[in-house]
Scaffold this active site. Structure first.
Site, PDB file in Angstrom:
ATOM      1  N   MET A 291      35.980  50.690  48.711  1.00 46.18           N
ATOM      2  CA  MET A 291      36.657  49.452  49.055  1.00 46.18           C
ATOM      3  C   MET A 291      35.672  48.327  49.351  1.00 46.18           C
ATOM      4  SD  MET A 291      39.698  48.054  49.562  1.00 46.18           S
ATOM      5  CE  MET A 291      40.927  49.243  50.098  1.00 46.18           C
ATOM      6  N   ARG A 295      35.323  44.933  47.258  1.00 46.14           N
ATOM      7  CA  ARG A 295      35.503  43.572  47.775  1.00 46.14           C
ATOM      8  C   ARG A 295      34.420  42.642  47.250  1.00 46.14           C
ATOM      9  NH1 ARG A 295      37.551  45.216  53.946  1.00 46.14           N
ATOM     10  NH2 ARG A 295      39.724  45.550  53.294  1.00 46.14           N
ATOM     11  N   TYR A 432      44.394  41.323  46.509  1.00 43.31           N
ATOM     12  CA  TYR A 432      44.072  42.752  46.476  1.00 43.31           C
ATOM     13  C   TYR A 432      42.700  43.041  47.076  1.00 43.31           C
ATOM     14  CZ  TYR A 432      42.140  41.999  41.619  1.00 43.31           C
ATOM     15  OH  TYR A 432      41.471  41.585  40.493  1.00 43.31           O
ATOM     16  N   GLU A 433      42.469  44.320  47.330  1.00 39.31           N
ATOM     17  CA  GLU A 433      41.298  44.813  48.075  1.00 39.31           C
ATOM     18  C   GLU A 433      41.230  44.214  49.485  1.00 39.31           C
ATOM     19  OE1 GLU A 433      40.212  47.239  46.764  1.00 39.31           O
ATOM     20  OE2 GLU A 433      40.585  46.953  44.639  1.00 39.31           O
ATOM     21  N   GLY A 434      42.376  43.966  50.073  1.00 37.67           N
ATOM     22  CA  GLY A 434      42.470  43.355  51.398  1.00 37.67           C
ATOM     23  C   GLY A 434      42.629  41.855  51.255  1.00 37.67           C
TER      24      GLY A 434
END
Length: 582
Positions: A291, A295, A432-434
């Site tokens: 993750m 990012r 996405y990805e936080g």
């Protein structure tokens, strides 16, 4: 139609003149990665991407992906380009030689990511997730799993995914319900549904390796009870050949606002055979290996879209004639408001490139430098910069895409010109990805507090050291003012966060933008200094004027943003939620 040409001079200027990428060749792992070698490789890859992938951008957006009888058809040209890109060795360019990679710097892989994402960000997700799956397995898997999967992922014969999200478990990862039941042969039966799975089904690669977050029967609730598993689309025989189809099916694919050439799947795991990666109940730690790097990857996707928007807006403004500016010229680049937008786009894109490339270089130093102290320092920079790269570059992609439309005027609203696609493709990058709000909370709640505030302390010290040297007053004065304000507010957040968490949470996005703008102010100071040593008077002048625009029009926003951060959130949070609908 939007066009793209890799900005090779800018790329090499940042790598070689500003960031001194030659430092990487001093590492034992990268002795062959000289600046000339990296430059040559970037040029070679860029030519392939410009000629073969960029022309597919509008086509793939219009065609999208199709699901028929559980099989996904990707847009025309994607499978052929995947084969070209794979056979040229670009997918595993930064992976270890023992697994079939080229063992070149992570920094090089990220530069190519920018170029790939400018040309066609939807396609870039297929190799991007493959590289991410490789990195997660390399960090946490057993030797047997590594030997089975990593060589095929490195070469691009197989592709990879990350399977986290479920209908009830988006940002709240701990709510995941997918089950992993132990089997007598040491494998696990995986049962559950995952949504929003990028590259979850296609036929460009012979196999798809799913890196899946699931819960063992006796695990504790929440994030502490999650484990990670490798679940292939096709089972792998003992001799490495492919066996039967695993119990993974595609229930549907999403019809999206943008990145239409990237397939986004709803996957169902029904008694699918998987193998645990790492220790039980350590899944969230294992997943965050992937993750955190993902990012950074998404930040480079945003940077690629910033570059695409900027170069198309500049090209159009130089060609388009409309009315007359105050100097009597007809090209719209001569109109002050158009010039303002172009300078904002250049200042943002070129400054963000330094932030992104520098972060990638710190990843290489953190992994491979011989001195543990240097590795620790580099990792601090990676941790601090990751939310900045992800959030600032992706927010900027949407902003600059909108500015590109504005430069084109009504023509920008028409699909055939291609710039409206930038906005549609870029918005997902903020999600996405936080989400970028989560990035801001990560910066404020974790990164500012780590090691007693050591991470931001390193940044403040580095910028103040640079400010101690001579520099143009037009850049140094605004940078010093921004840095003073940022350092003071950082101390305030560190001191008050636990007693007033809502204040920090309410102000975290403004704080994150202020930090990123200050970082870019430092980047522009370094760029202007480097350009002055280039021997090219025109290049130096363009950098100086663009840097001064950034300092006076964007960096000047920092004190006001930080003023917002210090405002109390108490009355705002006290408002009854039902009154929002009043």
């Amino acid at each position: 139609m939007a066009s793209y040409k890799a900005p090779l001079r800018e790329i090499n200027f940042v790598l070689q003149d500003v960031l001194k990428v030659g430092r990487l060749a001093e590492l034992d792992a990268y002795q062959e990665a000289t600046p000339d070698t990296l430059s040559g490789l970037i040029e070679e890859a860029a030519k392939l991407i410009e000629e073969q992938l960029a022309p597919l951008n509008a086509v793939s957006d219009a065609q999208g992906c199709r699901l028929e009888n559980g099989e996904v058809t990707v847009p025309d040209g994607f499978a052929e380009f995947w084969a070209m890109y794979r056979d040229a060795g670009w997918i595993g360019i930064s992976q270890k030689e023992e697994y079939g990679g080229a063992n070149l710097p992570y920094t090089l892989a990220k530069v190519l990511e920018e170029v790939l994402c400018s040309a066609n960000v939807a396609f870039a997700l297929y190799p991007g997730l493959t590289q991410g799956c490789f990195e997660a397995l390399e960090a946490s898997a057993s030797d047997e799993i590594k030997q089975t999967y990593l060589p095929k992922l490195a070469t691009g014969e197989w592709s990879g995914t990350m399977c986290i999200t479920e209908p009830q478990a988006g940002s709240d990862v701990g709510a995941a319900k997918t089950k992993a039941t132990p089997q007598d042969d040491g494998s696990f039966a995986i049962d559950g549904g995952k949504i929003f799975i990028t590259s979850g089904e296609h036929r460009m690669a012979d196999n798809i390796v799913h890196f899946v977050l699931a819960r063992l029967p006796d695990s504790p609730p929440g994030v502490k009870g999650l484990s990670t598993f490798v679940v292939p689309k096709f089972l792998v025989n003992a001799d490495g050949t492919l066996g039967a189809r695993n119990g993974v099916t595609t229930q549907s694919i999403e019809h999206k606002m943008g990145i239409n050439g990237s397939v986004t799947c709803v996957l169902q795991f029904d008694n699918a055979k998987g193998w645990i990666v790492g220790a039980p109940n350590q899944g969230i730690q294992n997943m965050f290996v992937m993750m955190n790097l993902a990012r950074i990857m998404v930040g480079f996707q945003g940077l690629g879209q910033c570059e695409l928007a900027t170069q198309n807006a500049i090209r159009y403004a130089l060609e388009r004639k409309q009315g007359k500016a105050f100097n009597g010229k007809a090209e719209i680049v001569e109109h002050p408001d158009v010039r303002r937008m172009l300078l904002q786009m250049k200042a943002t894109t070129e400054g963000a490139r330094v932030l992104a490339y520098e972060t990638a270089m710190y990843v290489d130093l953190a992994r491979h430098h011989a001195d543990p102290g240097v590795r620790e320092t580099a990792q601090d920079w990676v941790d601090l910069n990751t939310p900045l790269v992800k959030a600032f570059c992706t927010d900027s992609a949407v902003e600059l895409g909108s500015l590109a439309i504005q430069v084109y005027g009504g023509h920008g609203f028409i699909k055939e010109h291609g710039v409206e696609q930038i906005v549609r493709d870029s918005k997902i990058l903020c999600l996405y990805e936080g989400t970028n709000g989560i990035q801001a909370m990560d910066l404020v709640r974790r990164k500012l507090m780590l090691h007693n505030g050591r991470l931001p302390g390193r940044f403040f010290a580095a910028v103040r050291a640079d400010l101690a040297s001579d520099g143009p007053q037009a850049l140094t004065a605004p940078l010093k003012a921004a840095l003073d304000a940022l350092e003071g507010t950082t101390r305030w957040v560190q001191e008050t966060y636990k007693s007033n968490p809502d204040d920090a949470a309410f102000g975290c996005c403004d704080y994150q933008r202020a930090f990123a703008l200050t970082y870019l102010g430092w980047s522009w100071l370094r760029m202007v200094r480097a350009a002055e040593q280039s021997g090219d008077a025109g290049f130096a002048q363009a950098k100086r004027v663009t840097g001064e625009y950034f300092a006076t029009r964007l960096l000047s926003q920092v004190p006001a943003l930080l003023g917002n951060v210090r405002e109390s959130a108490a009355p705002l949070m006290a408002l009854d939620a039902e009154l929002f609908a009043a």
